[in-house]
Scaffold this motif. Structure first.
Motif, short mmCIF file in Angstrom:
data_model
loop_
_atom_site.label_atom_id
_atom_site.label_comp_id
_atom_site.label_asym_id
_atom_site.label_seq_id
_atom_site.Cartn_x
_atom_site.Cartn_y
_atom_site.Cartn_z
N MET A 179 0.85 -1.20 0.00
CA MET A 179 0.00 0.00 0.00
C MET A 179 0.89 1.25 0.00
O MET A 179 1.79 1.38 0.82
CB MET A 179 -0.90 -0.01 1.24
CG MET A 179 -1.85 1.18 1.31
SD MET A 179 -3.13 1.17 0.04
CE MET A 179 -4.08 -0.24 0.59
N LEU A 180 0.63 2.15 -0.95
CA LEU A 180 1.44 3.36 -1.00
C LEU A 180 1.05 4.33 0.10
O LEU A 180 -0.01 4.20 0.72
CB LEU A 180 1.30 4.03 -2.37
CG LEU A 180 -0.08 4.50 -2.78
CD1 LEU A 180 0.01 5.92 -3.27
CD2 LEU A 180 -0.65 3.64 -3.89
N LYS A 181 1.89 5.29 0.36
CA LYS A 181 1.69 6.22 1.47
C LYS A 181 0.45 7.08 1.24
O LYS A 181 0.23 7.59 0.15
CB LYS A 181 2.91 7.13 1.62
CG LYS A 181 2.82 8.07 2.83
CD LYS A 181 4.10 8.84 3.01
CE LYS A 181 4.01 9.80 4.20
NZ LYS A 181 3.69 9.13 5.47
N ILE A 182 -0.38 7.22 2.31
CA ILE A 182 -1.58 8.04 2.26
C ILE A 182 -1.46 9.18 3.27
O ILE A 182 -1.20 8.94 4.45
CB ILE A 182 -2.84 7.21 2.57
CG1 ILE A 182 -3.04 6.09 1.55
CG2 ILE A 182 -4.08 8.12 2.61
CD1 ILE A 182 -4.19 5.16 1.88
N TYR A 183 -1.65 10.40 2.81
CA TYR A 183 -1.71 11.57 3.68
C TYR A 183 -3.19 11.89 3.94
O TYR A 183 -3.95 12.04 2.99
CB TYR A 183 -1.03 12.77 3.03
CG TYR A 183 0.44 12.57 2.71
CD1 TYR A 183 1.42 12.92 3.63
CD2 TYR A 183 0.83 12.04 1.48
CE1 TYR A 183 2.77 12.76 3.33
CE2 TYR A 183 2.18 11.86 1.18
CZ TYR A 183 3.13 12.22 2.11
OH TYR A 183 4.47 12.05 1.82
N SER A 184 -3.57 11.96 5.20
CA SER A 184 -4.97 12.16 5.55
C SER A 184 -5.16 13.45 6.34
O SER A 184 -4.39 13.74 7.26
CB SER A 184 -5.48 10.96 6.37
OG SER A 184 -6.83 11.13 6.73
N PHE A 185 -6.20 14.22 5.98
CA PHE A 185 -6.47 15.50 6.63
C PHE A 185 -7.96 15.63 6.95
O PHE A 185 -8.81 15.06 6.27
CB PHE A 185 -6.05 16.66 5.72
CG PHE A 185 -4.58 16.70 5.42
CD1 PHE A 185 -3.70 17.37 6.26
CD2 PHE A 185 -4.08 16.05 4.30
CE1 PHE A 185 -2.34 17.41 5.98
CE2 PHE A 185 -2.73 16.08 4.02
CZ PHE A 185 -1.85 16.75 4.85
N ALA A 208 -0.89 9.20 -2.06
CA ALA A 208 -2.27 9.67 -2.17
C ALA A 208 -2.57 10.60 -1.02
O ALA A 208 -1.93 10.53 0.04
CB ALA A 208 -3.25 8.50 -2.17
N VAL A 209 -3.55 11.48 -1.21
CA VAL A 209 -3.99 12.38 -0.15
C VAL A 209 -5.52 12.36 -0.12
O VAL A 209 -6.17 12.32 -1.16
CB VAL A 209 -3.45 13.81 -0.35
CG1 VAL A 209 -3.88 14.38 -1.70
CG2 VAL A 209 -3.91 14.73 0.77
N ILE A 210 -6.07 12.37 1.09
CA ILE A 210 -7.52 12.35 1.26
C ILE A 210 -7.90 13.36 2.33
O ILE A 210 -7.15 13.59 3.28
CB ILE A 210 -8.00 10.93 1.65
CG1 ILE A 210 -9.54 10.87 1.67
CG2 ILE A 210 -7.41 10.47 2.97
CD1 ILE A 210 -10.08 9.45 1.80
N ALA A 211 -9.07 13.97 2.17
CA ALA A 211 -9.57 14.94 3.13
C ALA A 211 -11.02 14.61 3.48
O ALA A 211 -11.79 14.20 2.61
CB ALA A 211 -9.48 16.36 2.59
N GLN A 212 -11.36 14.76 4.75
CA GLN A 212 -12.75 14.55 5.15
C GLN A 212 -13.66 15.65 4.61
O GLN A 212 -14.84 15.43 4.40
CB GLN A 212 -12.85 14.50 6.68
CG GLN A 212 -12.32 13.23 7.30
CD GLN A 212 -13.15 12.02 6.89
OE1 GLN A 212 -14.37 12.04 6.96
NE2 GLN A 212 -12.47 10.96 6.47
#
Length: 212
Positions: free
Chosen positions: A1-7, A31-35
């Motif tokens: 699984m590649l690195k995920i940045y979560s905000f 990848a980056v994800i935001a709520q």
């Protein structure tokens, strides 16, 4: 699984990646994800925003990771279709309207845009999971944003060829003929459109490219 940045909140997941590429603070793949996203990037310079709990994510891939036969102008179709298949395997009846809109029946529930930055490709995806504006649809299955992202990323481990994606999508494309598309500021009916091998359309004598 590649690195995920979560905000919790970001103005735009795509711009977050673009800024950090410029600062040389990240590298593909990630990848980056935001709520919640307050100023997201949509097609034709529109904004893609929504309430907390919807899906707002972007994936950064190097060009070397892409299939050799994938035309640059077809990347939004390619990755939108991969997300469509991800959702379909989870039980959704979502379908892909050319070139990058995820639809449920006659209304949009999400979309995918791609942007080339140097030797990288940024894939931005927004989906209405819990809430949708007027005339849009909420996704027809229950999932959490992080669950959906992780499932989608698993499907990126062994990317199919463009030929494989095209052969499947060309069958579904017939649904798009009931709708219109845009070429610059002009609205075009797709009733007589013919899908080309590179993902573009021929509408009469006019070629329309899906660069989004």
């Amino acid at each position: 699984m590649l690195k995920i940045y979560s905000f919790e909140t970001l103005p735009s997941t795509q711009r977050w990646i673009e800024e950090r590429i410029a600062q040389k603070k990240i590298e593909a793949p990630c990848a980056v994800i935001a709520q919640m996203q307050t100023d997201g990037v949509g097609s034709r310079e529109n904004r893609w925003i929504g309430k907390r709990g919807n899906f707002f994510a972007s994936v950064l891939l190097s060009e070397e990771m892409l299939p050799d036969d994938l035309p640059l102008g077809a990347t939004s179709i390619y990755f939108a279709f991969l997300m469509k298949k991800t959702l379909e395997n989870m039980g959704s009846e979502v379908w892909l309207k050319w070139p990058n809109d995820l639809y449920l029946k006659e209304r949009k529930t999400g979309g995918c845009i791609t942007a080339k930055k140097g030797g990288n490709l940024i894939v931005g995806i927004g989906i209405n999971i819990v809430d949708a504006p007027h005339d849009f649809r909420v996704l027809d299955i229950k999932t959490e944003p992080m669950e959906l992202l992780e499932t989608f990323l698993k499907n990126l481990k062994n990317l199919p060829s463009w030929k494989q994606i095209f052969s499947n999508y060309s069958l579904e494309f017939e649904k798009s003929k009931n709708y219109c598309t845009h070429d610059g500021s002009e609205t075009l009916q797709m009733s007589d459109a013919v899908l080309q091998n590179d993902g573009s359309l021929m509408i009469g004598k006019r070629r329309v490219v899906s660069l989004r």
